[in-house]
Design a protein around this motif. Structure first.
Motif, PDB file in Angstrom:
ATOM      1  N   GLY A  14       0.824  -1.202   0.000  1.00 58.69           N
ATOM      2  CA  GLY A  14       0.000   0.000   0.000  1.00 58.69           C
ATOM      3  C   GLY A  14       0.860   1.253   0.000  1.00 58.69           C
ATOM      4  N   VAL A  35      -4.516   5.202   4.170  1.00 63.50           N
ATOM      5  CA  VAL A  35      -5.145   4.922   5.471  1.00 63.50           C
ATOM      6  C   VAL A  35      -4.422   3.757   6.134  1.00 63.50           C
ATOM      7  CG1 VAL A  35      -7.317   4.397   6.639  1.00 63.50           C
ATOM      8  CG2 VAL A  35      -7.356   5.516   4.402  1.00 63.50           C
ATOM      9  N   ASN A  36      -4.005   3.951   7.361  1.00 63.64           N
ATOM     10  CA  ASN A  36      -3.341   2.855   8.074  1.00 63.64           C
ATOM     11  C   ASN A  36      -3.674   2.913   9.552  1.00 63.64           C
ATOM     12  OD1 ASN A  36      -1.385   0.634   7.455  1.00 63.64           O
ATOM     13  ND2 ASN A  36      -0.318   1.520   9.203  1.00 63.64           N
ATOM     14  N   ALA A  37      -3.717   1.735  10.155  1.00 66.58           N
ATOM     15  CA  ALA A  37      -4.106   1.674  11.563  1.00 66.58           C
ATOM     16  C   ALA A  37      -2.993   2.167  12.489  1.00 66.58           C
ATOM     17  CB  ALA A  37      -4.497   0.241  11.917  1.00 66.58           C
ATOM     18  N   VAL A  45       8.754  -8.368   7.459  1.00 69.46           N
ATOM     19  CA  VAL A  45       9.743  -9.424   7.195  1.00 69.46           C
ATOM     20  C   VAL A  45      10.766  -9.549   8.321  1.00 69.46           C
ATOM     21  CG1 VAL A  45       9.463  -9.177   4.696  1.00 69.46           C
ATOM     22  CG2 VAL A  45      11.320  -7.971   5.849  1.00 69.46           C
ATOM     23  N   LEU A  47       9.727  -9.454  11.691  1.00 69.29           N
ATOM     24  CA  LEU A  47       9.003  -9.610  12.961  1.00 69.29           C
ATOM     25  C   LEU A  47       9.565 -10.740  13.822  1.00 69.29           C
ATOM     26  CD1 LEU A  47       5.320  -8.686  12.040  1.00 69.29           C
ATOM     27  CD2 LEU A  47       7.040  -7.341  13.270  1.00 69.29           C
ATOM     28  N   HIS A  48      10.217 -11.718  13.225  1.00 71.26           N
ATOM     29  CA  HIS A  48      10.876 -12.751  14.050  1.00 71.26           C
ATOM     30  C   HIS A  48      12.061 -12.137  14.796  1.00 71.26           C
ATOM     31  CE1 HIS A  48      12.638 -12.600  10.088  1.00 71.26           C
ATOM     32  NE2 HIS A  48      13.674 -13.339  10.430  1.00 71.26           N
ATOM     33  N   LEU A 107      -4.708  -4.270   2.542  1.00 74.28           N
ATOM     34  CA  LEU A 107      -4.726  -4.495   3.999  1.00 74.28           C
ATOM     35  C   LEU A 107      -3.917  -5.715   4.428  1.00 74.28           C
ATOM     36  CD1 LEU A 107      -8.375  -3.504   5.020  1.00 74.28           C
ATOM     37  CD2 LEU A 107      -6.278  -2.156   5.158  1.00 74.28           C
ATOM     38  N   ILE A 126       3.586 -14.397  14.767  1.00 73.91           N
ATOM     39  CA  ILE A 126       4.485 -13.285  14.422  1.00 73.91           C
ATOM     40  C   ILE A 126       4.097 -12.661  13.087  1.00 73.91           C
ATOM     41  CG2 ILE A 126       6.480 -14.020  15.789  1.00 73.91           C
ATOM     42  CD1 ILE A 126       7.608 -15.289  13.218  1.00 73.91           C
ATOM     43  N   ALA A 127       2.828 -12.810  12.702  1.00 72.08           N
ATOM     44  CA  ALA A 127       2.382 -12.237  11.425  1.00 72.08           C
ATOM     45  C   ALA A 127       2.125 -10.743  11.540  1.00 72.08           C
ATOM     46  CB  ALA A 127       1.126 -12.940  10.933  1.00 72.08           C
ATOM     47  N   THR A 156       8.606 -18.830   7.032  1.00 68.23           N
ATOM     48  CA  THR A 156       8.500 -18.101   8.306  1.00 68.23           C
ATOM     49  C   THR A 156       8.880 -19.008   9.473  1.00 68.23           C
ATOM     50  OG1 THR A 156       6.683 -16.869   7.308  1.00 68.23           O
ATOM     51  CG2 THR A 156       6.986 -16.595   9.659  1.00 68.23           C
ATOM     52  N   GLU A 159      12.670 -19.368   9.606  1.00 69.52           N
ATOM     53  CA  GLU A 159      13.302 -18.143  10.103  1.00 69.52           C
ATOM     54  C   GLU A 159      13.065 -17.970  11.601  1.00 69.52           C
ATOM     55  OE1 GLU A 159      12.120 -14.814   7.569  1.00 69.52           O
ATOM     56  OE2 GLU A 159      13.837 -15.278   6.292  1.00 69.52           O
ATOM     57  N   ASP A 275      -0.731  -9.235  -0.285  1.00 68.95           N
ATOM     58  CA  ASP A 275      -1.331 -10.456   0.258  1.00 68.95           C
ATOM     59  C   ASP A 275      -2.843 -10.502   0.045  1.00 68.95           C
ATOM     60  OD1 ASP A 275       1.179 -11.018   1.147  1.00 68.95           O
ATOM     61  OD2 ASP A 275       0.716 -10.991   3.288  1.00 68.95           O
ATOM     62  N   CYS A 325      14.805 -15.708  -0.154  1.00 72.27           N
ATOM     63  CA  CYS A 325      15.867 -15.251   0.742  1.00 72.27           C
ATOM     64  C   CYS A 325      15.474 -15.599   2.173  1.00 72.27           C
ATOM     65  CB  CYS A 325      16.054 -13.750   0.605  1.00 72.27           C
ATOM     66  SG  CYS A 325      16.416 -13.264  -1.086  1.00 72.27           S
TER      67      CYS A 325
HETATM   68  C1  LIG Z   1       8.026 -13.014  10.186  1.00 72.27           C
HETATM   69  C2  LIG Z   1       7.757 -12.800   8.722  1.00 72.27           C
HETATM   70  C3  LIG Z   1       8.805 -12.919   7.819  1.00 72.27           C
HETATM   71  C4  LIG Z   1       8.579 -12.729   6.462  1.00 72.27           C
HETATM   72  N1  LIG Z   1       9.628 -12.836   5.601  1.00 72.27           N
HETATM   73  C5  LIG Z   1       9.418 -12.612   4.295  1.00 72.27           C
HETATM   74  C6  LIG Z   1      10.517 -12.673   3.390  1.00 72.27           C
HETATM   75  O1  LIG Z   1      11.651 -12.940   3.773  1.00 72.27           O
HETATM   76  N2  LIG Z   1      10.275 -12.426   2.083  1.00 72.27           N
HETATM   77  C7  LIG Z   1       9.026 -12.140   1.614  1.00 72.27           C
HETATM   78  O2  LIG Z   1       8.880 -11.930   0.407  1.00 72.27           O
HETATM   79  N3  LIG Z   1       7.964 -12.075   2.452  1.00 72.27           N
HETATM   80  C8  LIG Z   1       8.133 -12.305   3.768  1.00 72.27           C
HETATM   81  N4  LIG Z   1       7.072 -12.228   4.631  1.00 72.27           N
HETATM   82  C9  LIG Z   1       5.727 -11.923   4.091  1.00 72.27           C
HETATM   83  C10 LIG Z   1       5.541 -10.423   3.890  1.00 72.27           C
HETATM   84  O3  LIG Z   1       5.829  -9.741   5.082  1.00 72.27           O
HETATM   85  C11 LIG Z   1       4.114 -10.130   3.472  1.00 72.27           C
HETATM   86  O4  LIG Z   1       3.773 -10.916   2.361  1.00 72.27           O
HETATM   87  C12 LIG Z   1       3.997  -8.638   3.110  1.00 72.27           C
HETATM   88  O5  LIG Z   1       4.187  -7.859   4.268  1.00 72.27           O
HETATM   89  C13 LIG Z   1       2.638  -8.342   2.498  1.00 72.27           C
HETATM   90  O6  LIG Z   1       2.569  -6.983   2.213  1.00 72.27           O
HETATM   91  P1  LIG Z   1       1.177  -6.229   2.195  1.00 72.27           P
HETATM   92  O7  LIG Z   1       1.462  -4.806   1.869  1.00 72.27           O
HETATM   93  O8  LIG Z   1       0.218  -6.983   1.356  1.00 72.27           O
HETATM   94  O9  LIG Z   1       0.635  -6.351   3.681  1.00 72.27           O
HETATM   95  P2  LIG Z   1       1.244  -5.859   5.063  1.00 72.27           P
HETATM   96  O10 LIG Z   1       2.693  -5.650   4.972  1.00 72.27           O
HETATM   97  O11 LIG Z   1       0.704  -6.785   6.073  1.00 72.27           O
HETATM   98  O12 LIG Z   1       0.561  -4.426   5.265  1.00 72.27           O
HETATM   99  C14 LIG Z   1      -0.806  -4.283   5.580  1.00 72.27           C
HETATM  100  C15 LIG Z   1      -0.979  -2.943   6.245  1.00 72.27           C
HETATM  101  O13 LIG Z   1      -2.364  -2.737   6.459  1.00 72.27           O
HETATM  102  C16 LIG Z   1      -2.582  -2.317   7.792  1.00 72.27           C
HETATM  103  N5  LIG Z   1      -3.903  -2.763   8.176  1.00 72.27           N
HETATM  104  C17 LIG Z   1      -4.357  -4.036   8.274  1.00 72.27           C
HETATM  105  N6  LIG Z   1      -5.654  -4.038   8.620  1.00 72.27           N
HETATM  106  C18 LIG Z   1      -6.021  -2.750   8.739  1.00 72.27           C
HETATM  107  C19 LIG Z   1      -7.252  -2.106   9.032  1.00 72.27           C
HETATM  108  N7  LIG Z   1      -8.376  -2.785   9.287  1.00 72.27           N
HETATM  109  N8  LIG Z   1      -7.269  -0.750   9.040  1.00 72.27           N
HETATM  110  C20 LIG Z   1      -6.172  -0.042   8.759  1.00 72.27           C
HETATM  111  N9  LIG Z   1      -4.972  -0.603   8.473  1.00 72.27           N
HETATM  112  C21 LIG Z   1      -4.907  -1.929   8.455  1.00 72.27           C
HETATM  113  C22 LIG Z   1      -1.476  -2.957   8.595  1.00 72.27           C
HETATM  114  O14 LIG Z   1      -1.240  -2.252   9.799  1.00 72.27           O
HETATM  115  C23 LIG Z   1      -0.311  -2.851   7.602  1.00 72.27           C
HETATM  116  O15 LIG Z   1       0.332  -1.610   7.702  1.00 72.27           O
HETATM  117  C24 LIG Z   1       7.273 -12.405   5.990  1.00 72.27           C
HETATM  118  C25 LIG Z   1       6.224 -12.278   6.905  1.00 72.27           C
HETATM  119  C26 LIG Z   1       6.454 -12.468   8.256  1.00 72.27           C
HETATM  120  C27 LIG Z   1       5.319 -12.314   9.211  1.00 72.27           C
END
Ligand SMILES: Cc1cc2nc3c(=O)[nH]c(=O)nc-3n(C[C@H](O)[C@H](O)[C@H](O)COP(=O)(O)OP(=O)(O)OC[C@H]3O[C@@H](n4cnc5c(N)ncnc54)[C@H](O)[C@@H]3O)c2cc1C
Length: 397
Positions: A14, A35-37, A45, A47-48, A107, A126-127, A156, A159, A275, A325
């Motif tokens: 986003g 908009v973000n919470a 990536v 959080l561990h 989101l 740890i998501a 995950t 890691e 996602d 990675c």
């Molecule tokens: C521990 C860990 C390790 C990882 N390692 C890797 C890696 O090495 N390589 C890789 O490719 N991927 C990795 N991932 C996966 C990767 O982090 C996610 O796929 C990626 O963050 C998805 O991005 P996104 O923008 O879709 O969602 P997110 O990064 O989850 O962002 C969503 C945003 O929306 C906000 N939000 C959610 N709900 C609401 C709501 N109702 N109102 C307002 N705001 C809201 C959240 O606060 C957040 O800021 C890892 C994940 C974890 C948990």
């Protein structure tokens, strides 16, 4: 009148979409609201690392987006009305509503307990940052010798288990994997993970499905009980239920179905990235939930929206994989090279150099979020008031 673009969620995808749109479009033509919470960017990536006591660099959005033209709205999204073109939010002042002409849904996802009994009550996750901080506190309170079980043998899980074992060598860390350890990796990759886990003293329960979680143990499919003062649940991610409630076309798992330009197949004013979106990649396989594939979906959505609004040619950002990675603690890593559709090839980078490579990838991902202004693009005029004024037939194949 400005075209109102509202981006929901300021995670990797986003935030990148909003920043890139601000670069692609003239501020007098569009109002971009992100908009973000939470008030700062969460490096999911890492959080561990947060869970094991490391501190992450603070990244306040107010600094990241200063001067970009992106307006930040600190609020929790509670619903989207795709017929009225509105988003319901709550913030410190109560409930409110935002109107949009174009919506970008980003989101992300949270943890997925798969409905396993006891997981929601007893397991840690740890998501998200809140879960990682709870685990951090719990791990800090464990005495030497206490058992920790990481459930899930995906990226995950690997890691998390390695990070915990490295940070707390005094704990008894185990990993429960439904398949073989790293069984999707190349022979070199698998051997390396096995070697690192042996060095860190991680016990591996392979071909082990966890069927129940209790406060002090997990139960496996064959009825065995594995002691667990702490259970860390890493069996994949689940999208938030908001998308399913919108009337947008979603998959059985609640991901928004989009075309190659990240536009909703049911509602042309809406785009979904990261996602939260079901995006078909090479080989007509869905992209997996990851930063690696999510970031290009953000580039694609921003460029498609900008092209449609300005009457430009729709770009086609490549959506493919290059490598997986994997950090294995701070000193070890694995870079598994893969085909465009994410299948491991023989080549893999291991050891310290892989750890450094992974660290650079994480740094690069955060840097890319904070530096949208480096996108080289002319700021073309918006020529149409609504994003859907351009025929969807314009979409790349
Ligand atoms: C521990 C860990 C390790 C990882 N390692 C890797 C890696 O090495 N390589 C890789 O490719 N991927 C990795 N991932 C996966 C990767 O982090 C996610 O796929 C990626 O963050 C998805 O991005 P996104 O923008 O879709 O969602 P997110 O990064 O989850 O962002 C969503 C945003 O929306 C906000 N939000 C959610 N709900 C609401 C709501 N109702 N109102 C307002 N705001 C809201 C959240 O606060 C957040 O800021 C890892 C994940 C974890 C948990």
């Amino acid at each position: 009148m400005q075209h109102r673009i509202v981006v929901l969620g300021a995670g990797y995808t986003g935030a990148i979409t909003a920043g890139r749109l601000a670069r692609r479009l003239r501020p007098e033509d569009v109002a971009i609201t992100l908009v973000n919470a939470e008030p700062d960017f969460v490096e999911r990536v890492r959080l561990h690392q947060l869970a094991t006591g490391q501190d992450l660099t603070p990244r306040p959005f107010s600094e990241m987006f200063a001067g970009t033209g992106v307006r930040l709205r600190l609020a929790r999204v509670t619903g989207v009305d795709v017929d009225r073109g509105t988003v319901a939010v709550t913030d410190a002042d109560g409930a409110g509503e935002l109107e949009y002409d174009t919506l970008v849904y980003a989101l992300g996802s949270g943890w997925n307990d798969l409905g396993v009994p006891g997981a929601a009550e007893h397991a840690h996750e740890i998501a998200g940052r809140a879960g990682a901080l709870r685990l951090r506190e719990r791990l800090a309170g464990l005495a030497a010798g206490q058992p920790v079980v990481v459930v899930g043998g995906g990226l995950t899980g690997l890691e998390a288990a390695a990070e915990i074992a490295e940070a707390r060598p005094d704990l008894d860390v185990a990993l429960a994997a439904r398949g073989g350890l790293g069984d999707w990796l190349s022979a070199k990759g698998r051997a390396h993970v096995r070697k690192v886990f042996a060095g860190l003293g991680v016990t591996v329960h392979e071909h082990t499905a966890v069927t129940a979680v209790a406060a002090d143990h997990v139960t496996t499919a064959d009825g065995a009980s594995v002691p667990a003062a702490v259970t860390v649940w890493t069996t994949g991610f689940a999208v938030h239920p908001i998308a399913r409630a919108t009337g947008l076309e979603v998959t059985g798992t609640g991901q928004i179905v989009v075309d190659r330009s990240m536009r909703s197949v049911s509602h042309p004013d809406v785009y979904a990235v990261g996602d939260a979106a079901l995006v078909m990649g090479p080989g007509d396989k869905p992209l997996r939930m990851s930063c690696a594939s999510g970031v290009p979906t953000a580039w694609q959505a921003a460029d498609a929206i900008a092209a449609r609004l300005t009457g430009g040619k729709l770009p086609k950002v490549p959506l493919r994989y290059f490598n997986q990675c994997v950090s294995l603690g701070r000193k070890e890593g694995l870079i598994q090279y893969v085909t465009a559709d994410d299948r491991a090839v023989r080549a893999a980078l291991t050891g310290r150099i892989a750890a450094v490579y992974k660290e650079l990838v994480c740094k690069g991902a955060a840097w890319g979020v904070a530096n949208p202004l480096l996108v080289p693009a002319p700021r073309r005029r918006v020529v149409r008031e609504r994003a859907d004024a351009v025929a969807p037939a314009n979409a790349p194949a």
